[in-house]
Design a protein around this motif. Structure first.
Motif, PDB file in Angstrom:
ATOM      1  N   PHE A  13       0.721  -1.294  -0.016  1.00 43.53           N
ATOM      2  CA  PHE A  13      -0.028  -0.115  -0.006  1.00 43.53           C
ATOM      3  C   PHE A  13       0.728   1.312  -0.054  1.00 43.53           C
ATOM      4  CE2 PHE A  13      -3.534  -2.687   1.374  1.00 43.53           C
ATOM      5  CZ  PHE A  13      -4.417  -2.245   0.588  1.00 43.53           C
ATOM      6  N   ALA A  14       1.998   1.168   0.749  1.00 49.33           N
ATOM      7  CA  ALA A  14       2.960   2.264   0.833  1.00 49.33           C
ATOM      8  C   ALA A  14       3.730   2.650  -0.678  1.00 49.33           C
ATOM      9  CB  ALA A  14       4.106   2.207   1.818  1.00 49.33           C
ATOM     10  N   ASP A  15       3.551   1.583  -1.446  1.00 52.16           N
ATOM     11  CA  ASP A  15       4.378   1.710  -2.849  1.00 52.16           C
ATOM     12  C   ASP A  15       3.323   1.985  -3.911  1.00 52.16           C
ATOM     13  OD1 ASP A  15       6.707   1.385  -1.822  1.00 52.16           O
ATOM     14  OD2 ASP A  15       6.706  -1.016  -2.064  1.00 52.16           O
ATOM     15  N   ALA A  16       2.084   1.821  -3.566  1.00 55.68           N
ATOM     16  CA  ALA A  16       0.874   1.935  -4.533  1.00 55.68           C
ATOM     17  C   ALA A  16       0.403   3.478  -4.851  1.00 55.68           C
ATOM     18  CB  ALA A  16      -0.440   1.164  -4.259  1.00 55.68           C
ATOM     19  N   GLY A  17       0.720   4.488  -3.660  1.00 58.13           N
ATOM     20  CA  GLY A  17       0.217   5.671  -3.677  1.00 58.13           C
ATOM     21  C   GLY A  17      -1.216   6.059  -3.240  1.00 58.13           C
ATOM     22  N   GLU A  18      -1.597   7.007  -3.895  1.00 63.15           N
ATOM     23  CA  GLU A  18      -2.985   7.453  -3.421  1.00 63.15           C
ATOM     24  C   GLU A  18      -4.171   6.559  -4.125  1.00 63.15           C
ATOM     25  OE1 GLU A  18      -3.766  11.225  -4.535  1.00 63.15           O
ATOM     26  OE2 GLU A  18      -3.196  11.222  -6.603  1.00 63.15           O
ATOM     27  N   GLU A  19      -3.833   5.752  -5.370  1.00 63.62           N
ATOM     28  CA  GLU A  19      -4.919   5.011  -5.735  1.00 63.62           C
ATOM     29  C   GLU A  19      -5.152   3.683  -4.990  1.00 63.62           C
ATOM     30  OE1 GLU A  19      -3.703   4.198  -9.785  1.00 63.62           O
ATOM     31  OE2 GLU A  19      -3.655   6.214 -10.316  1.00 63.62           O
ATOM     32  N   GLY A  20      -4.230   3.449  -4.029  1.00 59.73           N
ATOM     33  CA  GLY A  20      -4.713   2.142  -3.491  1.00 59.73           C
ATOM     34  C   GLY A  20      -4.434   0.943  -4.211  1.00 59.73           C
ATOM     35  N   LEU A  21      -4.836  -0.141  -3.663  1.00 61.07           N
ATOM     36  CA  LEU A  21      -4.922  -1.488  -4.430  1.00 61.07           C
ATOM     37  C   LEU A  21      -6.211  -2.169  -4.292  1.00 61.07           C
ATOM     38  CD1 LEU A  21      -1.865  -3.072  -2.305  1.00 61.07           C
ATOM     39  CD2 LEU A  21      -1.550  -1.906  -4.644  1.00 61.07           C
ATOM     40  N   SER A  22      -6.188  -3.086  -5.615  1.00 61.58           N
ATOM     41  CA  SER A  22      -7.508  -3.850  -5.620  1.00 61.58           C
ATOM     42  C   SER A  22      -7.272  -5.230  -4.720  1.00 61.58           C
ATOM     43  CB  SER A  22      -7.835  -3.965  -7.221  1.00 61.58           C
ATOM     44  OG  SER A  22      -6.911  -4.856  -7.795  1.00 61.58           O
ATOM     45  N   ARG A  23      -8.431  -5.730  -4.942  1.00 61.50           N
ATOM     46  CA  ARG A  23      -8.264  -7.252  -4.150  1.00 61.50           C
ATOM     47  C   ARG A  23      -7.066  -8.153  -5.008  1.00 61.50           C
ATOM     48  NH1 ARG A  23     -11.054 -10.696  -0.887  1.00 61.50           N
ATOM     49  NH2 ARG A  23     -12.645  -9.111  -0.369  1.00 61.50           N
ATOM     50  N   GLU A  24      -7.702  -7.902  -6.436  1.00 68.55           N
ATOM     51  CA  GLU A  24      -6.630  -8.758  -7.087  1.00 68.55           C
ATOM     52  C   GLU A  24      -4.920  -8.482  -6.986  1.00 68.55           C
ATOM     53  OE1 GLU A  24      -9.279  -7.148  -8.010  1.00 68.55           O
ATOM     54  OE2 GLU A  24     -10.627  -9.190  -8.469  1.00 68.55           O
ATOM     55  N   GLN A  25      -4.991  -7.007  -6.778  1.00 64.93           N
ATOM     56  CA  GLN A  25      -3.359  -6.524  -6.587  1.00 64.93           C
ATOM     57  C   GLN A  25      -2.927  -7.034  -5.179  1.00 64.93           C
ATOM     58  OE1 GLN A  25      -4.206  -2.454  -7.344  1.00 64.93           O
ATOM     59  NE2 GLN A  25      -2.923  -2.579  -9.291  1.00 64.93           N
ATOM     60  N   MET A  26      -3.813  -7.184  -4.305  1.00 60.50           N
ATOM     61  CA  MET A  26      -3.316  -7.513  -3.222  1.00 60.50           C
ATOM     62  C   MET A  26      -2.970  -8.811  -2.872  1.00 60.50           C
ATOM     63  SD  MET A  26      -5.550  -5.256  -0.232  1.00 60.50           S
ATOM     64  CE  MET A  26      -7.365  -5.643  -0.995  1.00 60.50           C
ATOM     65  N   ARG A  27      -4.121  -9.827  -3.756  1.00 57.94           N
ATOM     66  CA  ARG A  27      -3.450 -11.180  -3.583  1.00 57.94           C
ATOM     67  C   ARG A  27      -2.241 -11.548  -4.351  1.00 57.94           C
ATOM     68  NH1 ARG A  27      -2.172 -15.081  -2.161  1.00 57.94           N
ATOM     69  NH2 ARG A  27      -3.023 -17.091  -2.567  1.00 57.94           N
ATOM     70  N   GLU A  77     -11.931   1.126   2.469  1.00 53.89           N
ATOM     71  CA  GLU A  77     -12.153   1.471   0.987  1.00 53.89           C
ATOM     72  C   GLU A  77     -11.882   2.795   0.544  1.00 53.89           C
ATOM     73  OE1 GLU A  77     -14.591   0.285   3.151  1.00 53.89           O
ATOM     74  OE2 GLU A  77     -15.215  -1.497   2.537  1.00 53.89           O
ATOM     75  N   VAL A  78     -11.334   3.202  -0.594  1.00 58.96           N
ATOM     76  CA  VAL A  78     -10.931   4.346  -0.858  1.00 58.96           C
ATOM     77  C   VAL A  78     -12.065   5.414  -0.887  1.00 58.96           C
ATOM     78  CG1 VAL A  78     -10.080   5.920  -2.784  1.00 58.96           C
ATOM     79  CG2 VAL A  78      -9.149   3.656  -2.341  1.00 58.96           C
ATOM     80  N   PHE A  79     -13.289   5.069  -1.241  1.00 53.54           N
ATOM     81  CA  PHE A  79     -14.454   5.781  -1.095  1.00 53.54           C
ATOM     82  C   PHE A  79     -15.397   4.914  -0.596  1.00 53.54           C
ATOM     83  CE2 PHE A  79     -12.270   7.500  -5.053  1.00 53.54           C
ATOM     84  CZ  PHE A  79     -12.167   8.659  -4.421  1.00 53.54           C
ATOM     85  N   ALA A 118      -4.655   1.776   3.087  1.00 48.22           N
ATOM     86  CA  ALA A 118      -4.165   1.299   4.406  1.00 48.22           C
ATOM     87  C   ALA A 118      -4.178   2.450   5.196  1.00 48.22           C
ATOM     88  CB  ALA A 118      -2.762   0.613   4.143  1.00 48.22           C
ATOM     89  N   SER A 119      -4.525   2.102   6.456  1.00 42.49           N
ATOM     90  CA  SER A 119      -4.337   3.179   7.622  1.00 42.49           C
ATOM     91  C   SER A 119      -2.754   3.438   8.127  1.00 42.49           C
ATOM     92  CB  SER A 119      -5.009   2.657   8.865  1.00 42.49           C
ATOM     93  OG  SER A 119      -4.956   3.418  10.206  1.00 42.49           O
ATOM     94  N   PHE A 120      -2.563   4.652   8.282  1.00 44.75           N
ATOM     95  CA  PHE A 120      -1.314   5.223   8.621  1.00 44.75           C
ATOM     96  C   PHE A 120      -1.128   4.699  10.188  1.00 44.75           C
ATOM     97  CE2 PHE A 120       0.708   8.390  11.206  1.00 44.75           C
ATOM     98  CZ  PHE A 120       2.040   8.355  10.575  1.00 44.75           C
ATOM     99  N   THR A 121      -2.110   4.628  10.920  1.00 44.80           N
ATOM    100  CA  THR A 121      -2.062   4.490  12.323  1.00 44.80           C
ATOM    101  C   THR A 121      -1.605   2.836  12.504  1.00 44.80           C
ATOM    102  OG1 THR A 121      -3.799   5.526  12.785  1.00 44.80           O
ATOM    103  CG2 THR A 121      -3.083   4.076  14.639  1.00 44.80           C
TER     104      THR A 121
END
Length: 405
Positions: free
Chosen positions: A58-72, A98-100, A110-113
């Motif tokens: 998630f840190a490398d993905a940037g503001e667009e985030g990741l989809s479930r397929e990308q996470m898998r 979720e992003v939205f 992902a959460s910064f916390t």
């Protein structure tokens, strides 16, 4: 009644509930990576690795985030059921959202916390909280110097530090009174003790100088600091004593050796000396020379008075002291009996008998080898064979041979 006010019985207001839920939400996000489900921590380090891999992606993905397929795909080396379980837990605790917030959302963030919480846990694993205590003291020192800080905030910070120091001292006392193995394992908690004490005392003085009305709170903090200092010194003293004069903490304590000797099998005991090469025997010394050296040697304690002598005449030392012809001929006879006309014989063949008799024979052969007047010697190899079922248990291949007429 206002929705934000409490009733007559002191029930929590809506604002109190919202504040408490916000605090719990932060806790859930901080420790989501360590949660097996919503109510238990993980018991498999692999589950933490899955969460750390996802947070790094998630840190490398940037503001667009990741989809479930990308996470898998990022977690492809882990089984599918493990990945699905971790994703469900992280989503349920708020570490992945979720992003939205809308139906059929396909991308997540992902959460910064959660990332900060995992970094905190990693640091705690390295030194048991030492670095965190340094950071906490430095932060409180900056807060005390801030002109916007109120006496209430200073009191809360001092009370929190006193509580931490008291719990720390209790843990150190428990380790001191426990097993030495556990104390050695927790040795990082004793690093930098003097620096922590100096920082804590400086902070205590700064709080008391700025807010003299907090003298009772500062008294509790000072007592907690001194309790931590005493407990850490006691633990360090026991740890130093267990290391012996070498001060080597990597050496096993005597308790461990005794436990191993009582619980190990014969095969494990026989394998302890596998690969060891022992020093050669000491050179030959006449018994009379040994007696003279002991009598002439320096005494660390005053000699005790001799006991009363019997009335019968004292014949003196025995004539058989090993230096006359009788002893030499006896050793020669033992050697010739072992060789039986041969020039050499294997030591294993000599020891193939009852061990009580064999060790006496081996002692005679060693004496014949060390005697300068006898033409015999023992030659040992560098190997060491372990025989759990034999006697003796360890045997070094060697030969007893004749070196002259």
């Amino acid at each position: 009644m206002s929705p934000t006010s409490g009733d007559a019985a002191g029930a929590p207001s809506l604002d109190d509930v919202l504040v408490g839920e916000a605090v719990l939400g932060v806790y859930r996000q901080m420790f989501a990576a360590l949660a097996r489900d919503s109510g238990a921590v993980v018991d498999d380090p692999e589950l933490v690795d899955v969460a750390e891999t996802l947070l790094a992606a998630f840190a490398d993905a940037g503001e667009e985030g990741l989809s479930r397929e990308q996470m898998r795909y990022v977690c492809r080396r882990y089984p599918a059921e493990v990945f699905e379980n971790r994703l469900r837990v992280l989503k349920g605790l708020g570490a992945v959202r979720e992003v939205f917030p809308k139906p059929n959302q396909l991308r997540y963030r992902a959460s910064f916390t959660s990332v900060v919480g995992l970094m905190f846990v990693r640091r705690m694993m390295l030194d048991g909280g030492q670095s965190e205590m340094h950071r906490l003291l430095a932060l409180e020192q900056l807060n005390v110097a801030d002109p916007r800080m109120t006496p209430g905030q200073a009191r809360a910070g001092a009370e929190g530090l006193a509580r931490a120091f008291r719990l720390w001292s209790v843990e150190l006392l428990t380790l001191t009174n426990g097993t030495i193995e556990e104390l050695r394992e927790q040795a990082p908690k004793l690093w930098g003790t003097e620096e922590i004490l100096r920082r804590a005392e400086r902070l205590h003085g700064a709080i008391l100088n700025r807010w003299p009305e907090l003298d009772r709170t500062c008294t509790d903090l000072r007592a907690a600091i001194y309790a931590y200092g005493d407990a850490s010194r006691r633990a360090a003293a026991r740890l130093s004593d267990s290391a012996g004069t070498t001060r080597n903490l990597t050496l096993l304590p005597p308790e461990t050796w005794r436990t191993f000797a009582r619980t190990a099998s014969r095969e494990e005991l026989a394998g302890v000396l596998d690969g060891f090469v022992f020093d050669a025997a000491a050179p030959w010394h006449e018994p009379s020379a040994v007696v003279t050296a002991v009598e002439d040697g320096p005494r660390t304690t005053p000699p005790r008075p001799a006991p009363p002598r019997p009335s019968v005449p004292d014949p003196g030392l025995s004539g058989d002291t090993g230096g006359d012809a009788t002893a030499v001929e006896r050793l020669r006879g033992v050697a010739e009996q072992v060789l039986r006309g041969r020039d050499r014989v294997a030591v294993e063949e000599v020891l193939a008998q009852d061990w009580v008799a064999a060790r006496r024979l081996l002692a005679d052969l060693s004496s014949a080898h060390l005697h300068p007047e006898l033409p015999y010697r023992l030659v040992w190899s560098d190997g060491l064979a372990a025989r759990p079922g034999g006697a003796p248990t360890w045997v070094t291949p060697g030969v007893f041979e004749r070196t002259g007429p």
